[in-house]
Design an enzyme around this catalytic site. Structure first.
Site, PDB file in Angstrom:
ATOM      1  CB  SER A 126     -23.330  64.703  23.430  1.00 50.58           C
ATOM      2  OG  SER A 126     -23.483  63.842  24.489  1.00 50.58           O
ATOM      3  CG  HIS A 150     -18.027  65.909  25.495  1.00 47.47           C
ATOM      4  ND1 HIS A 150     -17.773  65.434  24.241  1.00 47.47           N
ATOM      5  CD2 HIS A 150     -19.133  65.224  25.927  1.00 47.47           C
ATOM      6  CE1 HIS A 150     -18.660  64.506  23.936  1.00 47.47           C
ATOM      7  NE2 HIS A 150     -19.492  64.372  24.936  1.00 47.47           N
ATOM      8  CD  GLU A 161     -14.431  66.478  22.423  1.00 50.57           C
ATOM      9  OE1 GLU A 161     -14.108  66.239  21.253  1.00 50.57           O
ATOM     10  OE2 GLU A 161     -15.624  66.509  22.800  1.00 50.57           O
ATOM     11  CG  ASN A 203     -19.984  63.227  20.439  1.00 54.36           C
ATOM     12  OD1 ASN A 203     -19.426  62.127  20.393  1.00 54.36           O
ATOM     13  ND2 ASN A 203     -20.716  63.615  21.463  1.00 54.36           N
TER      14      ASN A 203
HETATM   15  N1  CAA Z   1     -17.093  50.959  33.496  1.00 53.65           N
HETATM   16  C1  CAA Z   1     -15.924  50.649  34.109  1.00 53.65           C
HETATM   17  N2  CAA Z   1     -15.018  49.800  33.566  1.00 53.65           N
HETATM   18  C2  CAA Z   1     -15.314  49.253  32.390  1.00 53.65           C
HETATM   19  C3  CAA Z   1     -16.515  49.522  31.703  1.00 53.65           C
HETATM   20  C4  CAA Z   1     -17.423  50.417  32.324  1.00 53.65           C
HETATM   21  N3  CAA Z   1     -18.588  50.749  31.737  1.00 53.65           N
HETATM   22  N4  CAA Z   1     -16.512  48.815  30.551  1.00 53.65           N
HETATM   23  C5  CAA Z   1     -15.367  48.132  30.516  1.00 53.65           C
HETATM   24  N5  CAA Z   1     -14.639  48.402  31.607  1.00 53.65           N
HETATM   25  C6  CAA Z   1     -13.310  47.882  31.949  1.00 53.65           C
HETATM   26  C7  CAA Z   1     -13.346  46.372  32.119  1.00 53.65           C
HETATM   27  O1  CAA Z   1     -13.690  46.028  33.451  1.00 53.65           O
HETATM   28  C8  CAA Z   1     -11.906  45.984  31.775  1.00 53.65           C
HETATM   29  O2  CAA Z   1     -11.078  46.240  32.882  1.00 53.65           O
HETATM   30  P1  CAA Z   1      -9.802  45.263  33.179  1.00 53.65           P
HETATM   31  O3  CAA Z   1      -8.834  45.511  32.074  1.00 53.65           O
HETATM   32  O4  CAA Z   1      -9.328  45.757  34.512  1.00 53.65           O
HETATM   33  O5  CAA Z   1     -10.361  43.874  33.223  1.00 53.65           O
HETATM   34  C9  CAA Z   1     -11.510  47.007  30.680  1.00 53.65           C
HETATM   35  O6  CAA Z   1     -12.446  48.109  30.821  1.00 53.65           O
HETATM   36  C10 CAA Z   1     -11.633  46.429  29.301  1.00 53.65           C
HETATM   37  O7  CAA Z   1     -12.970  45.943  29.163  1.00 53.65           O
HETATM   38  P2  CAA Z   1     -13.357  44.607  28.397  1.00 53.65           P
HETATM   39  O8  CAA Z   1     -12.196  43.641  28.445  1.00 53.65           O
HETATM   40  O9  CAA Z   1     -14.662  44.146  28.915  1.00 53.65           O
HETATM   41  O10 CAA Z   1     -13.667  45.018  26.919  1.00 53.65           O
HETATM   42  P3  CAA Z   1     -12.854  45.868  25.865  1.00 53.65           P
HETATM   43  O11 CAA Z   1     -11.400  45.556  25.885  1.00 53.65           O
HETATM   44  O12 CAA Z   1     -13.616  45.746  24.591  1.00 53.65           O
HETATM   45  O13 CAA Z   1     -13.007  47.380  26.353  1.00 53.65           O
HETATM   46  C11 CAA Z   1     -14.237  49.383  26.024  1.00 53.65           C
HETATM   47  C12 CAA Z   1     -14.280  47.958  26.559  1.00 53.65           C
HETATM   48  C13 CAA Z   1     -13.182  50.176  26.818  1.00 53.65           C
HETATM   49  C14 CAA Z   1     -15.601  49.994  26.281  1.00 53.65           C
HETATM   50  C15 CAA Z   1     -13.820  49.337  24.503  1.00 53.65           C
HETATM   51  O14 CAA Z   1     -14.643  48.446  23.821  1.00 53.65           O
HETATM   52  C16 CAA Z   1     -13.914  50.690  23.839  1.00 53.65           C
HETATM   53  O15 CAA Z   1     -13.008  51.509  23.928  1.00 53.65           O
HETATM   54  N6  CAA Z   1     -15.034  50.934  23.104  1.00 53.65           N
HETATM   55  C17 CAA Z   1     -15.272  52.201  22.433  1.00 53.65           C
HETATM   56  C18 CAA Z   1     -15.838  53.182  23.428  1.00 53.65           C
HETATM   57  C19 CAA Z   1     -16.086  54.521  22.806  1.00 53.65           C
HETATM   58  O16 CAA Z   1     -15.920  54.765  21.630  1.00 53.65           O
HETATM   59  N7  CAA Z   1     -16.509  55.466  23.666  1.00 53.65           N
HETATM   60  C20 CAA Z   1     -16.862  56.799  23.234  1.00 53.65           C
HETATM   61  C21 CAA Z   1     -18.315  56.854  23.000  1.00 53.65           C
HETATM   62  S1  CAA Z   1     -18.828  58.463  22.465  1.00 53.65           S
HETATM   63  C22 CAA Z   1     -19.174  59.266  23.876  1.00 53.65           C
HETATM   64  O17 CAA Z   1     -19.178  58.750  24.949  1.00 53.65           O
HETATM   65  C23 CAA Z   1     -19.451  60.704  23.735  1.00 53.65           C
HETATM   66  C24 CAA Z   1     -20.846  61.112  23.635  1.00 53.65           C
HETATM   67  O18 CAA Z   1     -21.111  62.217  24.055  1.00 53.65           O
HETATM   68  C25 CAA Z   1     -21.883  60.344  22.964  1.00 53.65           C
END
Ligand code: CAA
Length: 314
Positions: free
Chosen positions: A141, A162, A174, A212
């Protein structure tokens, strides 16, 4: 200065070379935490042969059960056909022996614990276990790819890939190159990323790369607001969802990514760049330290700032 940076990035990402990029067919993924097993699933359902590697068989078993559960759901929802799911399952093998597993992989993606000394020791070993032309990519990360590349002994074959949480859903990868990464390496991993349906964005080896560098200080400033009592966690999240259009607020996102991960990233930056004000948030660090010590890592332990069941807050 801007023109110089742009020129370098564009050259690294899109230039063609006389040596054709190696085609990636078999992938090793090392470290079966949430990122590692997500990358295994993604690669397998995109038609790649994948070997899932971890030192601990229990961790592999847990990862395989998550992958199988996720494939079942995708099939039940009609998002993947029965054939693709069957092929994905058949594409995955597992191993606790890195040397044997890495032998015939074209690309080995490292997603082990976010700790630089452990990663450097790992790359030193991996460099010895693999041969020239096998590409080594880190999913770190925040740590410098250049240091891992140098530890491997053949930095031209090393880059960063990434991924973002949840790997199955987030479209971005990335593609991080250092000044030593060969163009063949960049071209080969970029083609692999595209075949998995993701969008690869090229970037240099700067702290936190692109996302990040912006996202973690934002999350940590949210945690500092909680620590100071400026606003309640749910209100901070609601404000950022409704006021800035983010899908999740920063406090939910801290739990979602893992409070331990955000703490490790910030601690690493504070140690390396003690005079950079962008990385200073002492109240937040103190609160994250307390939460991590209490096992409140967020989604993965069922409790952080909020309570969780699986991927959902309760
Ligand atoms: N694994 C697989 N599928 C998942 C999942 C997971 N962990 N979480 C959610 N989903 C799927 C759901 O099953 C759903 O699928 P369908 O459309 O087929 O039903 C879809 O994603 C949408 O999920 P939800 O309806 O439950 O909820 P949502 O619309 O709020 O979406 C989310 C969930 C995609 C996580 C959204 O909230 C989001 O984009 N959040 C921000 C995530 C983010 O910022 N990620 C980056 C983090 S930083 C990082 O990762 C880097 C690092 O190095 C720290």
């Amino acid at each position: 200065m801007f023109a110089k940076v742009l020129q370098r990035t564009v050259r690294r990402s899109f230039s063609s070379t006389s040596n054709a990029a190696k085609e990636i067919k078999k992938i090793g993924v090392v470290g079966m935490g949430s990122m590692g097993h997500g990358i295994v699933q993604l690669s397998a359902q995109s038609g790649f042969e994948v070997v899932a590697v971890d030192l601990d068989q229990n961790v592999i078993d847990h990862a395989m059960s998550s992958i199988n559960g996720s494939l079942d759901k995708l099939q039940a929802k009609g998002k993947l056909s029965e054939e693709v799911v069957a092929a994905a399952r058949a594409n995955i093998t597992t191993s606790t022996d890195l040397g044997a597993a890495a032998e015939d992989c074209d690309l080995i993606i490292e997603a082990i614990v976010e700790n630089l000394p452990i990663k450097l020791a790992f790359y030193k070993d991996l460099g010895g276990l693999t041969k020239a032309g096998q590409i080594l990519a880190s999913n770190t990360s925040s740590y410098p790819i250049t240091e891992m590349a140098n530890a491997s002994g053949r930095p031209e074959d090393v880059c960063g890939l990434h991924y973002f949480n949840p790997v199955q859903i987030m479209k971005l990868v990335e593609v991080v190159s250092t000044e030593h990464t060969s163009q063949q390496t960049v071209d080969a991993v970029t083609a692999y990323v595209e075949k998995t349906g993701k969008v690869g964005v090229p970037c240099g080896d700067s702290p936190g790369f692109i996302v990040n560098r912006l996202l973690v200080p934002y999350i940590v400033q949210g945690v500092a607001m909680v620590a100071r009592g400026d606003a309640k966690p749910d209100d901070i999240d609601l404000a950022m969802r409704l006021g800035a259009g983010y899908p999740m607020g920063p406090i939910t996102l801290s739990d979602y990514v893992g409070n331990d991960i955000n703490l490790a990233v910030m601690k690493g930056w504070v140690e390396r760049f003690p005079n950079d004000p962008a990385f200073q948030a002492p109240e937040a660090m103190e609160l994250l330290e307390e939460m991590v010590a209490a096992g409140k890592l967020g989604r993965k332990t069922g409790e952080g700032f909020f309570k969780w069941e699986g991927n959902k807050r309760v």
